[in-house]
Design an enzyme around this catalytic site. Structure first.
Site, PDB file in Angstrom:
ATOM      1  N   CYS A   2       0.861  -1.189   0.000  1.00 54.89           N
ATOM      2  CA  CYS A   2       0.000   0.000   0.000  1.00 54.89           C
ATOM      3  C   CYS A   2       0.895   1.236   0.000  1.00 54.89           C
ATOM      4  CB  CYS A   2      -0.869   0.016   1.242  1.00 54.89           C
ATOM      5  SG  CYS A   2      -1.792  -1.509   1.471  1.00 54.89           S
ATOM      6  N   ARG A  27       1.791   1.347  -6.011  1.00 53.81           N
ATOM      7  CA  ARG A  27       1.958   0.360  -4.932  1.00 53.81           C
ATOM      8  C   ARG A  27       0.672  -0.389  -4.624  1.00 53.81           C
ATOM      9  NH1 ARG A  27       6.692   1.479  -1.878  1.00 53.81           N
ATOM     10  NH2 ARG A  27       5.897   0.212  -0.194  1.00 53.81           N
ATOM     11  N   TRP A  75      -3.715  -1.934  -1.390  1.00 55.20           N
ATOM     12  CA  TRP A  75      -3.698  -3.228  -2.083  1.00 55.20           C
ATOM     13  C   TRP A  75      -4.239  -4.213  -1.052  1.00 55.20           C
ATOM     14  CZ3 TRP A  75      -1.267  -8.035  -1.489  1.00 55.20           C
ATOM     15  CH2 TRP A  75      -1.271  -8.858  -2.616  1.00 55.20           C
ATOM     16  N   ASN A 101       0.292  -0.084   6.234  1.00 56.16           N
ATOM     17  CA  ASN A 101       0.779  -0.956   5.177  1.00 56.16           C
ATOM     18  C   ASN A 101       1.379  -2.172   5.873  1.00 56.16           C
ATOM     19  OD1 ASN A 101       1.953  -2.134   2.949  1.00 56.16           O
ATOM     20  ND2 ASN A 101       3.659  -0.685   2.830  1.00 56.16           N
ATOM     21  N   GLY A 102       0.961  -3.383   5.471  1.00 54.15           N
ATOM     22  CA  GLY A 102       1.493  -4.594   6.104  1.00 54.15           C
ATOM     23  C   GLY A 102       0.353  -5.498   6.530  1.00 54.15           C
ATOM     24  N   GLU A 487      10.412 -14.474 -18.850  1.00 56.92           N
ATOM     25  CA  GLU A 487      10.157 -13.060 -18.578  1.00 56.92           C
ATOM     26  C   GLU A 487       9.149 -12.489 -19.591  1.00 56.92           C
ATOM     27  OE1 GLU A 487      10.512 -11.200 -16.196  1.00 56.92           O
ATOM     28  OE2 GLU A 487      10.518  -9.160 -16.967  1.00 56.92           O
ATOM     29  N   LYS A 491       5.520 -10.874 -18.582  1.00 53.23           N
ATOM     30  CA  LYS A 491       5.098  -9.519 -18.977  1.00 53.23           C
ATOM     31  C   LYS A 491       3.699  -9.577 -19.594  1.00 53.23           C
ATOM     32  CE  LYS A 491       7.252  -7.806 -17.095  1.00 53.23           C
ATOM     33  NZ  LYS A 491       8.349  -8.050 -16.233  1.00 53.23           N
ATOM     34  N   GLU A 494       0.931 -10.380 -16.938  1.00 57.70           N
ATOM     35  CA  GLU A 494       0.706  -9.305 -15.973  1.00 57.70           C
ATOM     36  C   GLU A 494      -0.170  -8.186 -16.495  1.00 57.70           C
ATOM     37  OE1 GLU A 494       4.094  -8.073 -13.058  1.00 57.70           O
ATOM     38  OE2 GLU A 494       4.939  -8.241 -15.056  1.00 57.70           O
ATOM     39  N   HIS A 510       8.015 -32.656 -24.331  1.00 60.44           N
ATOM     40  CA  HIS A 510       7.683 -33.507 -23.185  1.00 60.44           C
ATOM     41  C   HIS A 510       6.322 -33.151 -22.586  1.00 60.44           C
ATOM     42  CE1 HIS A 510      11.626 -35.305 -23.317  1.00 60.44           C
ATOM     43  NE2 HIS A 510      12.140 -34.088 -23.421  1.00 60.44           N
ATOM     44  N   LYS A 609       3.306  -2.880  -7.081  1.00 60.22           N
ATOM     45  CA  LYS A 609       4.703  -2.805  -7.488  1.00 60.22           C
ATOM     46  C   LYS A 609       5.631  -3.443  -6.466  1.00 60.22           C
ATOM     47  CE  LYS A 609       8.055  -1.369 -10.086  1.00 60.22           C
ATOM     48  NZ  LYS A 609       8.277  -2.208 -11.273  1.00 60.22           N
TER      49      LYS A 609
END
Ligand code: M6R
Length: 614
Positions: A2, A27, A75, A101-102, A487, A491, A494, A510, A609
């Site tokens: 947050c 955030r 968040w 935040n937490g 990666e 991307k 997301e 496989h 983030k």
């Protein structure tokens, strides 16, 4: 996770708080809120579901007066995203308001104890429990706000960065941190608070990063006071922040992500500045000068990281093993911390993190430290928690990364890992002088080559339209390009919400090959290197099953265009540096597909983030 902002001074707080929230929105952005002590002495809390714009719309006809306030962008962890669960939270009497935040892990226990005493709750959050506890302690024990916060924090298990206002004392903010970052900015007769320095730098460059277990007493007209939870006064470590405002603004680009993709050549130049000499034949890392004994004696290197940083770690492993001949493992920090791993004092643990605040990576560092390992950090955010928890390290110096999808941090991390591997290999004598100099000088040419790779932007923008309606995509690569495939897939997932998987190209047979049909776009990194012919065979396997192949090829390659539907040309480089170039078109592809789909590229759903909760 947050975002936290606070202001106390002589200016109107609301515009400063809202501007700060916009800077911190990356955030978390499922709800936002603000609390101010107004001119009349009332404590006004306004909060809404959704982004900061919703909050400002809501506040248009409200009393937003006052020179002291706190604000939050959330968040969600406990309680769905809603106005009710948004911060700030009032205490029962509405005398106090808190932002947090937490995670308060023992909130259910504290809540039921308070409910038994008759306290009623207005939300489903763990945060509200804390403000109710503080108020209960204040009134039942007749303590000041500061004393009650100290007492309450003793009872709390979990992580927090908090700020509290009390309308009966309109000249004070109490803030505290444990495992969640918090920065106090010191201005002329005013103070600022932020979960990072970005909401502060416009007003002052003097900051104090609170340490774990610190409580800050921020009073108008007095010096900032920082104390431990036990009340011992702490010496103030005032630091100068070196970020200019332009770095945290979009600079004419429609999104931070696109700006950050295009900044990469400059970022990498900054990353290498002062570390590679002007002749381009020697790398020096200060961490290597100060701690070479520890690093050169490493029996094993373990890299811990999450997400994109973990992908950079996979490239680091290949560099370290092939250049330095030191065994190297790469671990998800979240798994490592709970796995009882074998770590000894002969190990060097490299922790990679853009934000320097990722809770799992911090916990992995803690565990490795307890077992005696030497800890090396590779981070971007200056002064963040991870660099402070490590024995030494190297900043990637790519500037603030605001887009939630990491781009320039990834290439910065790979660049630092390349420099580190080269330094170690040179000192250990595991590569020849000629090899070393060839590689160092090629590394200095990468920014120019990135500029050429970025010229494919228009081509990729057109290609993106073709893939906008894909439901699934596959990314294939081998060797150094396998982490690039991972990666690239991350991307796309997301920011466009298209399911995508990265796979080592030869593993496809496989299992995943069963997924391939004409509906499945397959992106293959097929640059000219040791495995080039093998990758061509893998492309043919895809084609034989009707798959639609887009290949990333070395400029001038005419062979692959016979097998691929589309090719994107990349400048040639050494195999080990190919990820620095090949990741660029995949970043652009994900970006343009997401834009075509109308997605909020910089603030994708459900993400934040900086992941400061486990
Ligand atoms: O700040 P960190 O590098 O520690 O963050 C790790 C991950 O959360 C991060 O890389 C995440 O996967 C990004 N959103 C990827 O784009």
């Amino acid at each position: 996770m947050c975002g936290i902002v606070g202001y106390i001074g002589t200016k109107q707080a609301y515009p400063i708080l809202i501007k700060g929230l916009r800077r911190l929105e990356y955030r978390g952005y499922d709800s936002a809120g603000v609390a101010m002590i107004g001119q009349s002495g009332s404590l006004n809390v306004y909060k809404t579901k959704g982004k900061v714009d919703n909050l400002t719309d809501y506040c248009t006809d409200k009393d937003i007066s006052g020179c002291i306030g706190i604000a939050h962008t959330r968040w969600a962890t406990h309680g769905e995203p809603s106005a009710r669960n948004a911060h700030p939270h009032y205490s029962q009497s509405h005398n106090l308001a808190i932002i947090h935040n937490g995670i308060i892990e023992n909130y259910a226990d504290i809540k039921s104890r308070l409910q038994e005493k008759g306290v009623t709750f207005a939300s489903d959050t763990d945060t509200e429990v804390l403000v109710q506890l503080v108020e209960y302690i204040m009134s039942s024990k007749n303590l000041t706000l500061l004393e009650a916060v100290q007492t309450a924090l003793y009872q709390v298990i979990g992580a927090y960065a908090i700020a509290i206002l009390d309308k009966r004392d309109p000249h004070q903010i109490i803030a505290a941190r444990k495992q969640s970052p918090l920065v106090v900015g010191i201005g002329e007769g005013e103070f600022f608070l932020g979960s990072d320095a970005s909401p502060i730098i416009e007003y002052t460059d003097k900051v104090v990063y609170l340490e774990d277990g610190n409580i800050a007493v921020i009073r108008l007209g007095e010096e900032l006071k920082v104390m431990s939870i036990h009340g011992e006064e702490q010496a103030l470590q005032v630091k100068k922040v070196d970020i200019d405002l332009g770095q945290i603004e979009k600079g004419g680009y429609p999104h931070f992500m696109l700006k950050e993709i295009f900044e990469q050549p400059e970022c990498l130049t900054n990353c290498m500045r002062g570390r590679i000499n002007v002749e381009g034949n020697q790398v020096t890392l200060s961490a290597m000068i100060d701690h070479h004994q520890k690093l050169l004696k490493a029996k094993r290197i373990v890299i811990v990281a999450c997400g994109t940083s973990w992908h950079a770690g996979l490239i680091g492993k290949q560099l370290i093993e092939s250049l330095c001949r030191i065994p190297c493992e790469v671990e998800y920090a979240s798994e490592f911390r709970y796995r009882n791993p074998v770590v000894t004092k002969d190990d060097v643990v490299i922790a990679i993190s853009q934000s320097g605040e990722t809770a799992d990576t911090l916990a992995a560092i803690q565990l490795a430290k307890e077992r005696g390992a030497f800890i090396y950090g590779i981070c971007n955010a200056i002064g963040s928690s991870i660099p402070r928890a490590t024995d030494t390290g190297t900043y990637i110096h790519v500037g603030p990364e605001i887009g939630v999808a990491s781009t320039k941090a990834f290439t910065g991390q790979v660049t630092v890992l390349s420099m580190l591997a080269l330094c170690l290999a040179d000192k250990l004598g595991t590569i020849t002088k000629e090899e070393y100099q060839l590689m160092v000088s090629e590394l200095t040419r990468i920014p120019k080559k990135m500029e050429r790779a970025l010229q494919a932007n228009e081509q990729i923008k057109h290609l993106a339209m073709i893939f906008t309606y894909a439901k699934n995509c596959l990314y294939l690569g081998r060797g150094y390009n396998y982490p690039v495939a991972l990666e690239g897939a991350l991307k796309l997932k997301e920011i466009s919400y298209i399911h995508a998987e990265g796979y080592p190209a030869a593993e496809m047979k496989h299992g995943p090959i069963a997924l391939i049909d004409s509906e499945m776009p397959v992106f293959v990194i097929a640059t000219r290197d040791r495995l080039y012919e093998k990758v061509i065979s893998n492309i043919q396997e895809v084609r034989a099953r009707g798959g639609r192949v887009t290949a990333l090829v070395t400029a001038g390659d005419e062979l692959i265009s016979q097998y691929a539907d589309h090719v994107i040309e990349l400048p040639d480089t050494l195999e080990c540096f190919q990820p620095l170039i090949a990741s660029i078109p995949l970043q652009l592809l994900a970006y343009h597909i997401a834009v075509c789909k109308g997605k909020d590229v910089d603030r994708p759903r459900n993400l934040a983030k900086s992941v400061t909760v486990e």
